[in-house]
Structures are given as structure tokens and as C-alpha cells.
Design a protein around this motif. Structure first.
Motif, PDB file in Angstrom:
ATOM      1  N   UNK A 193       0.797  -1.094   0.208  1.00 15.47           N
ATOM      2  CA  UNK A 193       0.355   0.164  -0.174  1.00 15.47           C
ATOM      3  C   UNK A 193       0.959   1.085  -0.377  1.00 15.47           C
ATOM      4  N   UNK A 194       1.350   1.198   0.864  1.00 10.55           N
ATOM      5  CA  UNK A 194       2.835   2.494   0.949  1.00 10.55           C
ATOM      6  C   UNK A 194       3.313   2.861  -0.755  1.00 10.55           C
ATOM      7  N   UNK A 195       4.082   1.860  -0.679  1.00  9.50           N
ATOM      8  CA  UNK A 195       4.518   1.317  -2.131  1.00  9.50           C
ATOM      9  C   UNK A 195       3.619   1.684  -3.359  1.00  9.50           C
ATOM     10  N   UNK A 196       2.934   1.394  -3.634  1.00  4.19           N
ATOM     11  CA  UNK A 196       2.038   1.949  -4.182  1.00  4.19           C
ATOM     12  C   UNK A 196       1.400   3.538  -4.548  1.00  4.19           C
ATOM     13  N   UNK A 197       1.120   4.081  -3.219  1.00  4.72           N
ATOM     14  CA  UNK A 197       1.594   5.279  -3.117  1.00  4.72           C
ATOM     15  C   UNK A 197       2.754   6.115  -3.270  1.00  4.72           C
ATOM     16  N   UNK A 198       3.728   6.025  -2.900  1.00  5.35           N
ATOM     17  CA  UNK A 198       4.994   6.596  -3.058  1.00  5.35           C
ATOM     18  C   UNK A 198       4.990   6.447  -4.749  1.00  5.35           C
ATOM     19  N   UNK A 199       5.206   5.220  -4.873  1.00  8.07           N
ATOM     20  CA  UNK A 199       5.601   5.009  -6.891  1.00  8.07           C
ATOM     21  C   UNK A 199       4.857   6.445  -7.374  1.00  8.07           C
ATOM     22  N   UNK A 200       3.450   5.677  -7.184  1.00  5.71           N
ATOM     23  CA  UNK A 200       2.182   7.006  -8.339  1.00  5.71           C
ATOM     24  C   UNK A 200       2.339   8.466  -8.064  1.00  5.71           C
ATOM     25  N   UNK A 201       2.691   8.633  -6.602  1.00  6.78           N
ATOM     26  CA  UNK A 201       2.983   9.770  -6.320  1.00  6.78           C
ATOM     27  C   UNK A 201       4.495  10.485  -6.890  1.00  6.78           C
ATOM     28  N   UNK A 202       4.983   9.708  -7.345  1.00 14.59           N
ATOM     29  CA  UNK A 202       6.094  10.378  -7.520  1.00 14.59           C
ATOM     30  C   UNK A 202       5.701  10.322  -8.879  1.00 14.59           C
ATOM     31  N   UNK A 203       5.560   9.406  -9.764  1.00 15.93           N
ATOM     32  CA  UNK A 203       5.350   9.226 -11.338  1.00 15.93           C
ATOM     33  C   UNK A 203       3.937  10.452 -11.668  1.00 15.93           C
ATOM     34  N   UNK A 204       3.110  10.617 -10.706  1.00 14.12           N
ATOM     35  CA  UNK A 204       2.386  11.972 -10.875  1.00 14.12           C
ATOM     36  C   UNK A 204       3.270  13.201 -10.477  1.00 14.12           C
ATOM     37  N   UNK A 205       3.436  13.901  -9.244  1.00 14.66           N
ATOM     38  CA  UNK A 205       3.993  14.901  -9.059  1.00 14.66           C
ATOM     39  C   UNK A 205       5.189  14.985  -9.185  1.00 14.66           C
TER      40      UNK A 205
END
Length: 350
Positions: A193-205
Motif C-alpha cells: 500500500x505505502x509503496x503503491x502510494x509513493x510510486x504513483x505520487x512520484x510518477x504524477x507529481x
């Protein structure tokens, strides 16, 4: 002193044959790594890439050009569509990568950079050749593109290795620090869960690969990390050290280079592109692409693949825990009473 003596004796007992085997083994491993990572890129070429062709105005000349084009595209699987709207719909539904539209006065290449920048760059060359042969003008329309901050989708293309290594590293750390089988499952879920949030946040922001939606792509990334981590945990629990070797081959040696994220699965030699889509890195990348840019069209297959990997990993883990239940009971008892195996024995008085 006895320990030093034993260590010295062990060192002196190492035979030249062991050293030779070690050197040869490392050399073979390096050769296999280079082959696994470089060969798919070196052999990259169209292999049954699905594209469409359209005779837009129904004229005899346009139909003849489309017929000729349909039989001349080596490495492509060509589907004829009756209208531009049908071709655009096929692109948006992930049925084809693009289409060449022929009319009386122009040749239009419909591409989808978000589906594959590599294929999107190839289709206009087909349109340009056809336009040059007929004396018509050529133009390009990008039906689905990446955001301006990452126009080539570099963030998505680079995601296969972090997905593979992220699940691998997470599983290794969990096995090292967490001893309870139940807590290991909870830790794996938390990491996903935490890894998914960090990965997508990195790709988006940070990188700007994704500009619309956050939570649905996050669920996709979390599923991919969970499937990877659980497969490593399951293989390690059931097969021991050999399981880690199997996981490394599946996820890193095969899963990363065969993911097709840098180009397209159909750009890899047959059947390696298909095999890559059946492994977690490729399936996660494809599912993320489908969800983030194509409204979920084409997502069923990669979603099914990831769910199967997750279920298989859980099954292997459960089987391993059941087989090793006595050892886990002893480990939990030792952790509960503060016993440190191998340390308390040394420090306790004779």
C-alpha cells in the motif's frame, strides 16, 4: 581462539576446485544477466503489431491504396476499418496501436503515444511513405498522448525494475526483521500500500508521467508490489534458498527485460513478449497504462495475471508455513521470552 582456529582451518581447506567453480559461476551469471537485459532490446522489431487501415472517403483510389498497404506491412497485423471513428475507437479500446487513414488528398496517421512511443513513431513512417508515393500530404494525430512533462513516458518505461526489485527487497527485509508468519503478511500488505502510494505520487507529481487520477493507479501499483512480494515470500518459505533463486529468475532476469514497458510486448521476439506479460512487472506496467490512459480498456488480462500471482504466492506461503509450523512455533516462543539463539548460549556461564 578456538573460533579463529576453526575459521583458519576452514579457509585452508578451500580447494582450488572450489575457487575455480566460484569464478566460473560468477562469469556465467554475468553473461546470463547481460543476455537477459540486452538481448530483447537488441532484437527489438515488429512482431505481429496490431494496426488499422482506413479508406476514409470510400474512393476507388483510396481503397486500392489501403488494399496495397494491408498486404505490404511486414511485422504488423493489419485490420481494415470502415471509418475514422471506428479506427479511433479501436485505438482507445487497446485493440490496435494506431491506424493509417487514406483519403483523396491526405494520408493521416492516427497514433497513441501512451500505448507505445516506439510504435507511435513507426506508424507515421508508413504514412509518410504512402503519401510520398501518391503525392498526397501527410499528417499525424495523437489520439492518446503522455503529459507534456513526460512526453515519451519515461517514468512508465523505467518502472519495471523498481516494481521487480521493490517486491524483492521488501520480501527480503520482511523475512529478516519479522518472524511471525501472520505479521509477515501484514508487513507485506503495508509495504504494498505505502509503496503503491509513493510510486504513483512520484510518477504524477515529480516525473509527470500521469496527470489524471491517483487512487486507481495506486491500487494497481499496490497490487503489483503485493503480487511480487508474496511470490518471493511464498517461494522462500516453501523452497528455502532455492526459492529465492527461482524468484530472482522470474522477476529480475525475465520479468524486467521482458516487460515491454520501454517499447511494446509485440516489439520483442516471439514468444518472449507474451511471456513478459505473464510475469508481474509486465502485467503491472500494462495494467497501469490501461487504467491511467485508456479508461481501463484492455485491463482484464493483466489484472487476471496479477491476481493469479498474488493467489499463487499466498498459497505457496501457506503451504510453507504449514510445513515449517514447528519451527515457527519455536521462533515465536524464543521471541516472546527474549531468547536470542546463538547468543545466549555463548554468553551464558558454563
Amino acid at each position: 581462539m578456538a573460533m579463529l582456529a576453526n575459521t583458519g582451518a576452514g579457509s585452508r581447506s578451500t580447494s582450488p576446485r572450489t575457487i575455480v567453480a566460484l569464478v566460473v559461476g560468477v562469469a556465467v551469471l554475468l553473461a546470463l544477466m547481460v543476455t537477459a537485459f540486452a538481448l530483447p532490446a537488441a532484437r527489438s522489431a515488429p512482431h505481429h503489431v496490431p494496426v488499422g487501415v482506413v479508406a476514409a472517403d470510400g474512393s476507388a483510389q483510396a481503397s486500392a491504396q489501403v488494399q496495397k498497404l494491408s498486404g505490404s506491412l511486414e511485422g504488423f497485423e493489419v485490420t481494415r476499418y470502415g471509418s475514422v471513428a471506428d479506427a479511433r475507437s479501436a485505438i482507445e479500446h487497446r485493440e490496435v496501436y494506431g491506424a493509417v487513414v487514406v483519403s483523396r488528398d491526405a494520408v493521416t496517421s492516427l497514433v497513441a503515444t501512451a500505448a507505445s512511443p516506439t510504435v507511435a513513431a513507426m506508424i507515421p513512417t508508413i504514412g509518410d511513405r504512402l503519401a510520398a508515393a501518391t503525392g498526397e500530404s501527410a499528417r499525424v494525430v495523437d489520439v492518446r498522448s503522455f503529459p507534456d512533462r513526460d512526453p515519451k513516458g519515461a517514468g512508465l518505461a523505467a518502472g519495471a525494475l523498481p516494481l521487480a526489485l521493490g517486491g524483492w527487497i521488501a520480501a527480503m527485509v520482511i523475512m529478516l526483521l519479522v518472524h511471525s508468519p501472520g505479521l509477515r503478511l501484514a508487513a507485506a500488505a503495508g509495504v504494498a500500500v505505502v509503496g503503491g502510494v509513493v510510486l504513483i505520487a512520484t510518477l504524477r507529481f515529480v516525473i509527470g508521467t500521469i496527470d489524471d487520477g491517483f487512487w486507481l493507479p495506486t491500487l494497481v501499483a499496490a497490487l503489483g508490489i503485493a503480487a511480487t512480494a508474496m511470490m518471493v515470500l511464498g517461494l522462500r518459505e516453501l523452497l528455502g534458498g532455492a526459492g529465492l533463486g527461482v524468484a530472482a529468475i522470474l522477476l529480475i532476469f525475465l520479468g524486467n527485460p521482458l516487460s515491454g514497458l520501454a517499447s511494446a510486448p509485440e516489439m520483442l521476439p516471439t514468444p518472449w513478449g507474451l511471456i513478459g506479460q505473464l510475469l508481474p512487472p509486465g502485467a503491472t506496467g500494462s495494467l497501469l497504462r490501461d487504467v491511467a490512459f485508456f479508461d481501463g480498456h484492455g485491463a482484464l488480462r493483466p489484472l487476471t495475471v496479477l491476481v493469479c500471482w498474488l493467489v499463487a504466492g499466498l498459497a505457496l506461503y501457506g503451504a510453507g508455513v504449514w510445513r515449517n509450523r514447528r519451527r515457527h512455533e519455536v521462533d515465536e516462543d524464543e521471541v516472546r521470552i527474549g531468547h536470542r539463539p546463538g547468543v545466549d548460549e555463548v554468553t551464558s556461564p558454563a
